[in-house]
Design a protein around this motif. Structure first.
Motif, PDB file in Angstrom:
ATOM      1  N   GLN A 152       0.890  -1.279  -0.048  1.00 34.62           N
ATOM      2  CA  GLN A 152       0.096   0.089   0.068  1.00 34.62           C
ATOM      3  C   GLN A 152       0.909   1.274   0.105  1.00 34.62           C
ATOM      4  N   LEU A 153       1.814   1.017   0.592  1.00 34.52           N
ATOM      5  CA  LEU A 153       2.847   2.381   0.881  1.00 34.52           C
ATOM      6  C   LEU A 153       3.481   2.657  -0.692  1.00 34.52           C
ATOM      7  N   THR A 154       3.943   1.524  -1.264  1.00 34.04           N
ATOM      8  CA  THR A 154       4.612   1.803  -2.462  1.00 34.04           C
ATOM      9  C   THR A 154       3.548   2.527  -3.243  1.00 34.04           C
ATOM     10  N   ARG A 155       2.191   2.206  -3.274  1.00 35.57           N
ATOM     11  CA  ARG A 155       1.355   2.637  -4.173  1.00 35.57           C
ATOM     12  C   ARG A 155       0.704   4.128  -3.744  1.00 35.57           C
ATOM     13  N   LEU A 156       0.801   4.413  -2.558  1.00 37.24           N
ATOM     14  CA  LEU A 156       0.563   5.723  -1.991  1.00 37.24           C
ATOM     15  C   LEU A 156       1.687   6.870  -2.256  1.00 37.24           C
ATOM     16  N   ILE A 175      10.441   4.347  -0.407  1.00 36.04           N
ATOM     17  CA  ILE A 175       9.353   4.782   0.559  1.00 36.04           C
ATOM     18  C   ILE A 175      10.037   5.583   1.670  1.00 36.04           C
ATOM     19  N   PRO A 176       9.606   6.858   2.003  1.00 38.74           N
ATOM     20  CA  PRO A 176       9.933   7.692   3.034  1.00 38.74           C
ATOM     21  C   PRO A 176      10.463   6.931   4.477  1.00 38.74           C
ATOM     22  N   GLU A 177      11.169   7.374   5.102  1.00 33.59           N
ATOM     23  CA  GLU A 177      11.351   6.719   6.400  1.00 33.59           C
ATOM     24  C   GLU A 177      10.265   6.840   7.467  1.00 33.59           C
ATOM     25  N   LEU A 178       9.305   5.819   7.648  1.00 30.37           N
ATOM     26  CA  LEU A 178       8.344   6.109   8.519  1.00 30.37           C
ATOM     27  C   LEU A 178       8.184   4.499   9.235  1.00 30.37           C
ATOM     28  N   GLU A 179       7.787   4.584  10.538  1.00 31.29           N
ATOM     29  CA  GLU A 179       7.349   3.559  11.285  1.00 31.29           C
ATOM     30  C   GLU A 179       5.893   3.162  11.636  1.00 31.29           C
ATOM     31  N   ILE A 180       5.417   2.433  11.090  1.00 33.55           N
ATOM     32  CA  ILE A 180       3.878   2.193  11.531  1.00 33.55           C
ATOM     33  C   ILE A 180       3.876   0.860  12.430  1.00 33.55           C
ATOM     34  N   GLU A 197      -1.115  11.036  11.051  1.00 31.96           N
ATOM     35  CA  GLU A 197       0.133  11.784  11.325  1.00 31.96           C
ATOM     36  C   GLU A 197       1.294  11.373  10.654  1.00 31.96           C
ATOM     37  N   LEU A 198       1.593   9.895  10.660  1.00 29.37           N
ATOM     38  CA  LEU A 198       2.799   9.258  10.046  1.00 29.37           C
ATOM     39  C   LEU A 198       2.689   9.560   8.650  1.00 29.37           C
ATOM     40  N   LEU A 199       1.551   9.496   8.069  1.00 29.81           N
ATOM     41  CA  LEU A 199       1.608   9.902   6.606  1.00 29.81           C
ATOM     42  C   LEU A 199       1.162  11.249   6.057  1.00 29.81           C
ATOM     43  N   VAL A 200       1.812  12.115   6.939  1.00 34.77           N
ATOM     44  CA  VAL A 200       1.484  13.505   6.627  1.00 34.77           C
ATOM     45  C   VAL A 200       2.087  14.115   5.441  1.00 34.77           C
ATOM     46  N   ASP A 201       3.265  13.368   5.066  1.00 34.98           N
ATOM     47  CA  ASP A 201       4.123  13.855   3.900  1.00 34.98           C
ATOM     48  C   ASP A 201       3.549  13.252   2.418  1.00 34.98           C
ATOM     49  N   CYS A 202       2.491  12.228   2.368  1.00 29.96           N
ATOM     50  CA  CYS A 202       1.885  11.539   1.425  1.00 29.96           C
ATOM     51  C   CYS A 202       1.040  12.523   0.810  1.00 29.96           C
ATOM     52  N   TYR A 203       1.192  12.809  -0.517  1.00 27.08           N
ATOM     53  CA  TYR A 203       0.283  13.798  -1.529  1.00 27.08           C
ATOM     54  C   TYR A 203      -1.011  12.890  -1.869  1.00 27.08           C
ATOM     55  N   LYS A 204      -1.195  11.787  -1.729  1.00 26.65           N
ATOM     56  CA  LYS A 204      -2.220  11.048  -2.144  1.00 26.65           C
ATOM     57  C   LYS A 204      -3.185  10.883  -1.090  1.00 26.65           C
ATOM     58  N   PRO A 205      -4.557  10.674  -1.404  1.00 23.91           N
ATOM     59  CA  PRO A 205      -5.443  10.552  -0.160  1.00 23.91           C
ATOM     60  C   PRO A 205      -5.209   9.099   0.553  1.00 23.91           C
ATOM     61  N   THR A 206      -5.128   9.206   2.012  1.00 24.69           N
ATOM     62  CA  THR A 206      -4.572   8.087   2.706  1.00 24.69           C
ATOM     63  C   THR A 206      -5.695   7.485   3.307  1.00 24.69           C
ATOM     64  N   GLU A 207      -7.058   7.884   3.011  1.00 24.18           N
ATOM     65  CA  GLU A 207      -8.074   7.311   4.080  1.00 24.18           C
ATOM     66  C   GLU A 207      -8.523   5.918   3.894  1.00 24.18           C
ATOM     67  N   ALA A 208      -8.580   5.335   2.520  1.00 23.31           N
ATOM     68  CA  ALA A 208      -8.578   4.020   2.159  1.00 23.31           C
ATOM     69  C   ALA A 208      -7.555   3.041   2.904  1.00 23.31           C
ATOM     70  N   PHE A 209      -6.214   3.565   2.855  1.00 26.01           N
ATOM     71  CA  PHE A 209      -5.137   2.810   3.608  1.00 26.01           C
ATOM     72  C   PHE A 209      -5.569   2.870   4.994  1.00 26.01           C
ATOM     73  N   ASN A 210      -5.844   4.068   5.634  1.00 23.65           N
ATOM     74  CA  ASN A 210      -5.969   4.107   7.108  1.00 23.65           C
ATOM     75  C   ASN A 210      -7.213   2.992   7.495  1.00 23.65           C
ATOM     76  N   SER A 211      -8.290   2.953   6.828  1.00 21.86           N
ATOM     77  CA  SER A 211      -9.371   2.121   7.064  1.00 21.86           C
ATOM     78  C   SER A 211      -9.067   0.757   6.881  1.00 21.86           C
ATOM     79  N   GLY A 212      -8.396   0.355   6.048  1.00 22.22           N
ATOM     80  CA  GLY A 212      -7.861  -0.878   5.800  1.00 22.22           C
ATOM     81  C   GLY A 212      -7.022  -1.381   6.685  1.00 22.22           C
ATOM     82  N   LEU A 213      -6.200  -0.634   7.196  1.00 23.48           N
ATOM     83  CA  LEU A 213      -5.164  -0.705   8.176  1.00 23.48           C
ATOM     84  C   LEU A 213      -5.736  -1.122   9.354  1.00 23.48           C
TER      85      LEU A 213
END
Length: 132
Positions: free
Chosen positions: A63-67, A75-80, A100-116
Motif C-alpha cells: 500500500q505504501l508503494t502505491r501511496l 518509501i520515506p522513512e516511517l515506522e507504523i 500523522e505518520l503519513l503527513v508527507d503523502c500527497y495521495k489520499p490516505t483514508e482507504a489505507f487508514n481504514s484498511g489498516l
C-alpha cells in the motif's frame, strides 16, 4: 513442478559450539573453522499470529508503494508500529496516529487508514517472551 514430499528435509537451525565444548571430538577444536551442531528452536510466539503480522507487513509495504508512487526502497522513512496502534484506546486515536505518520503523502490516505484499522482489529500484540 515437484510434488509434496519430493524435496529434502525442512530447514534446519545450527548453533555454533564454543571452543572446547563437548561433542567436538577428541582434543576440542581439531577442525579449522566453527563446528556446527544441529539444535532445536522453541518458538514461544503463536505461529498463526506471526503469519497474520507478516501478511499485514507485506500489505502495508504494498500500500505504501502505491501511496508514495515509488519502489519499496524509496518509501520515506516511517515506522507504523502495529503494537503501538493496538495499545491505543480507540480507532479514532489509531486513525489520527496513522494520518500523522503519513503527513508527507500527497495521495489520499483514508482507504489505507481504514484498511489498516480493519486488518489490525482482533490482532494481538507481539511481546518478547520473558525468561523465567
Amino acid at each position: 513442478a515437484p510434488g509434496p514430499g519430493s524435496g529434502g528435509p525442512g530447514p534446519r537451525v545450527y548453533f555454533q559450539s564454543p571452543p572446547g565444548a563437548a561433542g567436538e571430538g577428541p582434543g576440542g577444536a581439531d577442525d579449522e573453522g566453527p563446528v556446527r551442531r544441529q539444535g532445536k528452536v522453541t518458538v514461544k510466539y503463536d505461529r498463526k499470529e506471526l503469519r497474520k503480522r507478516l501478511n499485514l507487513e507485506e500489505w502495508i509495504l504494498e500500500q505504501l508503494t502505491r501511496l508514495y508512487d515509488c519502489q519499496e526502497e524509496e518509501i520515506p522513512e516511517l515506522e507504523i508500529d502495529v503494537d503501538e496502534l493496538l495499545d491505543m484506546e480507540s480507532d479514532d486515536a489509531r486513525a489520527a496516529r496513522v494520518k500523522e505518520l503519513l503527513v508527507d503523502c500527497y495521495k489520499p490516505t483514508e482507504a489505507f487508514n481504514s484498511g489498516l484499522l480493519d486488518k489490525i482489529r482482533g490482532m494481538q500484540k507481539l511481546r518478547t517472551p520473558q525468561k523465567k
